[in-house]
Design a protein around this motif. Structure first.
Motif, short mmCIF file in Angstrom:
data_model
loop_
_atom_site.label_atom_id
_atom_site.label_comp_id
_atom_site.label_asym_id
_atom_site.label_seq_id
_atom_site.Cartn_x
_atom_site.Cartn_y
_atom_site.Cartn_z
N VAL A 22 20.90 33.11 -22.70
CA VAL A 22 20.35 31.76 -22.84
C VAL A 22 20.16 31.42 -24.32
O VAL A 22 20.49 30.32 -24.76
CB VAL A 22 19.01 31.65 -22.07
CG1 VAL A 22 18.21 30.43 -22.52
CG2 VAL A 22 19.28 31.58 -20.58
N ILE A 23 19.64 32.36 -25.09
CA ILE A 23 19.46 32.13 -26.53
C ILE A 23 20.81 31.84 -27.19
O ILE A 23 20.95 30.89 -27.97
CB ILE A 23 18.77 33.33 -27.19
CG1 ILE A 23 17.30 33.41 -26.72
CG2 ILE A 23 18.81 33.22 -28.72
CD1 ILE A 23 16.57 34.66 -27.16
N LEU A 24 21.82 32.65 -26.88
CA LEU A 24 23.14 32.44 -27.46
C LEU A 24 23.72 31.08 -27.07
O LEU A 24 24.33 30.39 -27.89
CB LEU A 24 24.09 33.56 -27.03
CG LEU A 24 23.86 34.93 -27.67
CD1 LEU A 24 24.82 35.96 -27.06
CD2 LEU A 24 24.06 34.86 -29.18
N ALA A 25 23.53 30.70 -25.81
CA ALA A 25 24.09 29.43 -25.33
C ALA A 25 23.56 28.26 -26.13
O ALA A 25 24.32 27.37 -26.54
CB ALA A 25 23.77 29.26 -23.84
N PHE A 26 22.26 28.24 -26.36
CA PHE A 26 21.66 27.10 -27.04
C PHE A 26 21.66 27.25 -28.56
O PHE A 26 21.12 26.40 -29.26
CB PHE A 26 20.27 26.83 -26.48
CG PHE A 26 20.32 26.26 -25.10
CD1 PHE A 26 20.47 24.89 -24.92
CD2 PHE A 26 20.27 27.08 -23.99
CE1 PHE A 26 20.55 24.35 -23.65
CE2 PHE A 26 20.35 26.55 -22.71
CZ PHE A 26 20.50 25.18 -22.55
N GLU A 27 22.31 28.30 -29.04
CA GLU A 27 22.61 28.41 -30.46
C GLU A 27 24.10 28.19 -30.70
O GLU A 27 24.61 28.44 -31.79
CB GLU A 27 22.16 29.77 -31.01
CG GLU A 27 20.63 29.86 -31.08
CD GLU A 27 20.16 31.10 -31.81
OE1 GLU A 27 20.99 32.01 -32.04
OE2 GLU A 27 18.97 31.16 -32.16
N GLU A 67 32.96 29.70 -21.19
CA GLU A 67 32.61 29.02 -19.95
C GLU A 67 31.20 29.34 -19.49
O GLU A 67 30.46 28.46 -19.03
CB GLU A 67 33.62 29.41 -18.86
CG GLU A 67 33.40 28.68 -17.55
CD GLU A 67 34.47 29.03 -16.53
OE1 GLU A 67 34.27 28.72 -15.33
OE2 GLU A 67 35.51 29.62 -16.91
N VAL A 68 30.81 30.61 -19.60
CA VAL A 68 29.47 30.99 -19.13
C VAL A 68 28.39 30.26 -19.93
O VAL A 68 27.38 29.81 -19.38
CB VAL A 68 29.27 32.52 -19.21
CG1 VAL A 68 29.36 33.03 -20.63
CG2 VAL A 68 27.93 32.92 -18.59
N TYR A 69 28.61 30.11 -21.25
CA TYR A 69 27.61 29.43 -22.09
C TYR A 69 27.61 27.93 -21.86
O TYR A 69 26.55 27.29 -21.93
CB TYR A 69 27.86 29.79 -23.55
CG TYR A 69 27.68 31.27 -23.81
CD1 TYR A 69 26.45 31.88 -23.66
CD2 TYR A 69 28.78 32.08 -24.16
CE1 TYR A 69 26.28 33.24 -23.85
CE2 TYR A 69 28.62 33.44 -24.36
CZ TYR A 69 27.36 34.02 -24.21
OH TYR A 69 27.21 35.36 -24.39
N ASP A 70 28.78 27.37 -21.58
CA ASP A 70 28.83 25.95 -21.22
C ASP A 70 28.02 25.70 -19.95
O ASP A 70 27.29 24.70 -19.85
CB ASP A 70 30.28 25.51 -20.99
CG ASP A 70 31.10 25.49 -22.28
OD1 ASP A 70 30.50 25.43 -23.36
OD2 ASP A 70 32.34 25.55 -22.18
#
Length: 240
Positions: free
Chosen positions: A161-166, A171-174
């Motif tokens: 989650v931290i990586l996604a919003f940084e 695809e997983v982070y999108d």
């Protein structure tokens, strides 16, 4: 030769003394260099460090090399040393922890009361994530992460989650950015499930991840909604 403590210059901190009980002498000496900085100092010379800490210049130089490597000091073009960015980062974490605790802990307690699982708040720390706050499940079978533990960023719901919003790509982070919640089983450790959602500050910046952890056999799909709602509630409190 280093001077005795009675010869310290006026206003210099007396950092000389016996090493911490059970500690490491080299670490004590390195920390003495950081404590040598005084109010109003923008930078110090090698001679300043040696005089203020009563250490040989050769020793000081080696310790400064290690502190510089980890970002605690920086060397100017004129050979003087100033405090590095790592000091500022730790200061932000330190002060931030006090302002967040009264808001984060009640949300964690509520999550634990509602789910009977462990709840934590993670923040990024370099290439890892720090478990800043944690409340354990009342059930005897649970994971045993503690507040202060460092965990991977690229494994586990909280880290992803931290990586996604940084801005992490893939695809997983999108999907995480669309759903604002993530549930994973066995990603960080076999037998452990995690459900995590982002928490934002008053400027919309990511502050950390609110995470529920539990044995995979106790996972319930409804936990995704519960965790996301708790994270949104905390974000609103932080914006107030």
């Amino acid at each position: 030769m280093p001077r005795k403590s009675s010869q310290l210059p006026d206003g210099a901190p007396n950092t000389e003394g016996a090493p911490a009980s059970g500690g490491v002498v080299a670490v004590d000496r390195a920390l003495m260099l950081l404590k040598a900085f005084q109010e109003g100092d923008s930078s110090l010379t090698l001679a300043d460090f040696a005089a203020r800490t009563q250490q040989y210049k050769s020793t000081v130089l080696r310790l400064l090399a290690s502190l510089q490597h980890f970002g605690f000091v920086q060397r100017n073009d004129d050979g003087r040393y100033r405090l590095g960015p790592e000091v500022a980062r730790l200061a932000r974490l330190y002060t931030g922890s006090f302002s967040l605790e009264p808001l984060v802990m009640p949300v964690l307690r509520d999550l634990v009361d509602r789910t009977r699982e462990s709840a934590a708040f993670h923040v990024r720390q370099g290439d890892q994530r720090l478990c800043l706050y944690r409340i354990d499940s009342p059930q005897p079978i649970r994971d045993h992460i503690r507040a202060g533990d460092l965990l991977p960023l690229d494994r586990g719901a909280g880290g992803r989650v931290i990586l996604a919003f940084e801005g992490a790509r893939g695809e997983v982070y999108d999907q995480i950015r669309r759903d604002k919640v993530l549930a994973l089983k066995g990603d960080r450790e076999d037998g452990v499930a995690g459900v995590s959602a982002p928490v934002f500050g008053d400027q919309g910046q990511l502050l950390g991840a609110l995470t529920l952890t539990l044995p995979t056999q106790r996972f319930q799909a409804e936990f995704k909604k519960v965790v996301r709602q708790a994270a949104e509630q905390l974000s609103q409190r932080l914006k107030a």
